[in-house]
Design an enzyme around this catalytic site. Structure first.
Site, PDB file in Angstrom:
ATOM      1  N   LYS A   1      39.220   8.458  74.262  1.00  0.00           N
ATOM      2  CA  LYS A   1      39.299   7.773  72.578  1.00  0.00           C
ATOM      3  C   LYS A   1      38.017   7.614  72.350  1.00  0.00           C
ATOM      4  CE  LYS A   1      42.768   6.916  69.830  1.00  0.00           C
ATOM      5  NZ  LYS A   1      44.045   7.501  69.824  1.00  0.00           N
TER       6      LYS A   1
HETATM    7  P1  NAD Z   1      47.713   6.047  58.797  1.00  0.00           P
HETATM    8  O1  NAD Z   1      46.656   5.426  58.587  1.00  0.00           O
HETATM    9  O2  NAD Z   1      47.978   7.304  58.268  1.00  0.00           O
HETATM   10  O3  NAD Z   1      48.802   4.984  58.558  1.00  0.00           O
HETATM   11  C1  NAD Z   1      48.887   3.894  58.837  1.00  0.00           C
HETATM   12  C2  NAD Z   1      49.738   3.072  57.940  1.00  0.00           C
HETATM   13  O4  NAD Z   1      50.055   1.680  58.556  1.00  0.00           O
HETATM   14  C3  NAD Z   1      49.342   2.768  56.693  1.00  0.00           C
HETATM   15  O5  NAD Z   1      50.326   3.196  55.649  1.00  0.00           O
HETATM   16  C4  NAD Z   1      48.827   1.318  56.640  1.00  0.00           C
HETATM   17  O6  NAD Z   1      48.836   0.860  55.211  1.00  0.00           O
HETATM   18  C5  NAD Z   1      49.745   0.762  57.560  1.00  0.00           C
HETATM   19  N1  NAD Z   1      49.764  -0.549  57.958  1.00  0.00           N
HETATM   20  C6  NAD Z   1      48.490  -0.997  58.460  1.00  0.00           C
HETATM   21  N2  NAD Z   1      48.768  -2.325  58.760  1.00  0.00           N
HETATM   22  C7  NAD Z   1      49.926  -2.510  58.646  1.00  0.00           C
HETATM   23  C8  NAD Z   1      50.924  -3.578  58.861  1.00  0.00           C
HETATM   24  N3  NAD Z   1      50.376  -4.940  59.431  1.00  0.00           N
HETATM   25  N4  NAD Z   1      52.154  -3.649  58.382  1.00  0.00           N
HETATM   26  C9  NAD Z   1      52.658  -2.649  57.862  1.00  0.00           C
HETATM   27  N5  NAD Z   1      51.822  -1.353  57.544  1.00  0.00           N
HETATM   28  C10 NAD Z   1      50.518  -1.482  58.002  1.00  0.00           C
HETATM   29  O7  NAD Z   1      47.766   6.629  60.481  1.00  0.00           O
HETATM   30  P2  NAD Z   1      48.820   7.077  61.177  1.00  0.00           P
HETATM   31  O8  NAD Z   1      47.962   8.279  61.756  1.00  0.00           O
HETATM   32  O9  NAD Z   1      50.010   7.074  60.620  1.00  0.00           O
HETATM   33  O10 NAD Z   1      48.734   6.278  62.731  1.00  0.00           O
HETATM   34  C11 NAD Z   1      49.718   5.143  62.610  1.00  0.00           C
HETATM   35  C12 NAD Z   1      49.654   4.804  64.209  1.00  0.00           C
HETATM   36  O11 NAD Z   1      50.165   5.807  64.904  1.00  0.00           O
HETATM   37  C13 NAD Z   1      48.364   4.431  64.866  1.00  0.00           C
HETATM   38  O12 NAD Z   1      48.687   3.379  65.729  1.00  0.00           O
HETATM   39  C14 NAD Z   1      48.002   5.697  65.474  1.00  0.00           C
HETATM   40  O13 NAD Z   1      47.185   5.305  66.759  1.00  0.00           O
HETATM   41  C15 NAD Z   1      49.296   6.016  65.845  1.00  0.00           C
HETATM   42  N6  NAD Z   1      49.298   7.649  66.410  1.00  0.00           N
HETATM   43  C16 NAD Z   1      49.084   8.522  65.517  1.00  0.00           C
HETATM   44  C17 NAD Z   1      48.983   9.698  65.552  1.00  0.00           C
HETATM   45  C18 NAD Z   1      48.854  10.738  64.740  1.00  0.00           C
HETATM   46  O14 NAD Z   1      49.083  12.013  64.999  1.00  0.00           O
HETATM   47  N7  NAD Z   1      48.416  10.505  63.614  1.00  0.00           N
HETATM   48  C19 NAD Z   1      49.395  10.203  67.187  1.00  0.00           C
HETATM   49  C20 NAD Z   1      49.881   9.175  67.995  1.00  0.00           C
HETATM   50  C21 NAD Z   1      49.852   7.984  67.571  1.00  0.00           C
END
Ligand code: NAD
Length: 444
Positions: free
Chosen positions: A134
């Protein structure tokens, strides 16, 4: 300026001492804020059910190597700002390392360590030939211009270039980074190499070697696991209500795919708050509203809810797709969903996990639930190495087969060992890494 590669294998005794010292001794439940302490608590629980050699279990508690970098970036005003970043490799037992890069103002080394460790388990659970890694930079990307973001990315990519490479460590997007950031990293690495190296990152735009289906893969995988959980429980998706915390990349796709599968999305939230409508939200209209307003808040025809209220709504499924440490012991008793699908990494603290498991909540753990992203990243890497493009239906078919297989392996392990879904998923993963280490042998 500090710029140090810390290879724990060179000084195992000293490194073990300094890491556990820095953490204040062995992990304690109740220490809910520190993601690395939480990752270690989960690890210890799983290892307690396995018969691993003590030295191997000890080795897996620590990242293999950690790079901390401090670097300057020239801002549009001509000022020079200094940024800190990290890249951590947790394990290389099964192949090159794989893991996202997070841009956020509050990234910590412990968070990056925890996420690297989770990546090792996730890749092993999915039977992908990778170890976990990471990266992170302490920056709020929304506060930078596009040119500043590009300069920061190219400099960070150069700083970590001593660790990354298509056969060594392959970054991908995470929170705060996207396909464009991956394109800049790929281009920077390629400029240093003197030829194009698309396989150095995944999650790139399709035009430069990205895979079809990668952007939607995590959310899609989340829904494949929810469908399997509903099937196991004999519940019809059409009778299923869903709340989604976090309406970003993962949450938006998960909500859309749940709806396509017949489920009713009654609530969603983002960092500004949430919206609720008992007979179902119109996702098309909600996406339009979000694109215009920048948030789901204020969507007409729905009630406003706080983020905490969303987590405790009475729905069949709660998808946590925001960030870590969202379900803590403070609210675990009030969570009323029957199934929690962990789209985010580390959304449930170990204390909360124990409360929820004791209450019979069916948790689809992060390393299984959100593994769709790294799975299609693997498919992207394989396509890049072969200079070959697969059609979208083939990608989605591979993804479904791999994630459904992993889901049933976890259920099988639960049955055999009488443990929770999370413990079973980690047991399978840790055993596979331990087997790889044993087969390779301890060098020299
Ligand atoms: P992103 O930044 O596109 O979306 C995150 C969303 O969460 C945003 O809409 C933000 O406003 C919202 N958010 C933040 N804090 C919040 C809270 N306290 N309450 C409600 N909403 C809140 O990120 P993403 O790529 O969608 O990733 C989201 C999660 O999924 C992360 O934990 C990331 O590590 C995990 N993840 C993502 C991927 C990927 O392919 N994008 C893969 C595996 C895991």
């Amino acid at each position: 300026m500090s710029d140090s590669v810390d290879n724990s294998n060179k000084r195992p005794g000293k490194e073990a001492f300094s890491i556990s010292q820095a953490l204040g001794g062995p992990p304690r439940l109740g220490h809910e804020e520190n993601p690395y302490v939480n990752a270690l608590a989960q690890f210890d629980k799983a290892v307690g059910n396995l018969k691993l050699k003590r030295g191997i279990a000890e080795m897996l508690r620590y990242p293999k190597r950690e790079l901390s970098v401090v670097f300057p970036v020239e801002m549009d005003t001509g000022e020079i700002h200094v940024f800190r970043g990290y890249r951590v490799h947790h394990s290389t037992a099964k192949g090159p390392t794989k893991g996202g890069i997070r841009y956020a103002p509050d990234v910590t080394l412990d968070e990056v360590r925890a996420l690297a460790m989770l990546m090792t388990w996730k890749c092993a659970l999915m039977n992908l030939p990778y170890g976990g890694a990471k990266g992170g930079v302490l920056v709020d990307p929304k506060k930078l211009s596009r040119r500043e973001l590009e300069r920061l990315t190219r400099r960070y990519a150069t700083e970590i270039s001593i660790l990354i490479g298509p056969d060594r460590d392959i970054p991908a997007p995470d929170m705060g980074t996207d396909a464009q950031v991956m394109a800049w990293i790929m281009d920077t690495y390629s400029m240093h190499s003197g030829y194009s190296v698309p396989a150095v990152v995944t999650g790139k735009p399709v035009e430069i070697g990205g895979s079809l289906g990668r952007t939607a893969a995590t959310g899609r995988g989340v829904v494949y696991t929810i469908e399997e959980a509903l099937r196991l429980k004999g519940v019809d998706p059409k009778e299923t209500t869903v709340a989604v915390q976090g309406f970003g990349n993962v949450g938006t796709v998960a909500a859309q795919c749940c709806a396509e599968s017949g489920m009713t999305i009654v609530a969603v939230s983002d960092s500004s708050g949430g919206v609720y409508r008992g007979d179902g939200l119109d996702l098309l209209a909600l996406n339009r509203h979000k694109a215009e307003a920048g948030t789901v808040v204020g969507f007409r025809g729905a009630d406003q809810v706080t983020n905490e209220e969303l987590l405790t709504l009475s729905t069949d499924v709660l998808v946590t797709a925001a960030t870590g440490n969202q379900i803590t012991s403070r609210i675990a008793d009030q969570v009323r969903a029957k199934i929690i699908a962990e789209g985010a990494n580390g959304p449930t603290t170990p204390d909360a996990d124990e409360i929820l498991v004791n209450r019979g909540v069916f948790i689809i753990p992060d390393i299984l639930c959100n593994a769709g992203g790294v799975t299609v990243s693997y498919l992207e890497w394989v396509q890049d190495l072969q200079s070959f493009m697969w059609p979208l239906d083939q990608i989605n078919r591979h993804l479904r087969n791999l994630i459904v297989d992993a889901f049933h392996s976890v259920m099988g392990c639960c049955d055999v060992h009488g443990v929770s879904n999370r413990v079973a998923a980690q047991m399978l993963a840790i055993q596979r890494i331990s087997d790889a280490i044993a087969i390779r042998g301890i060098y020299p």
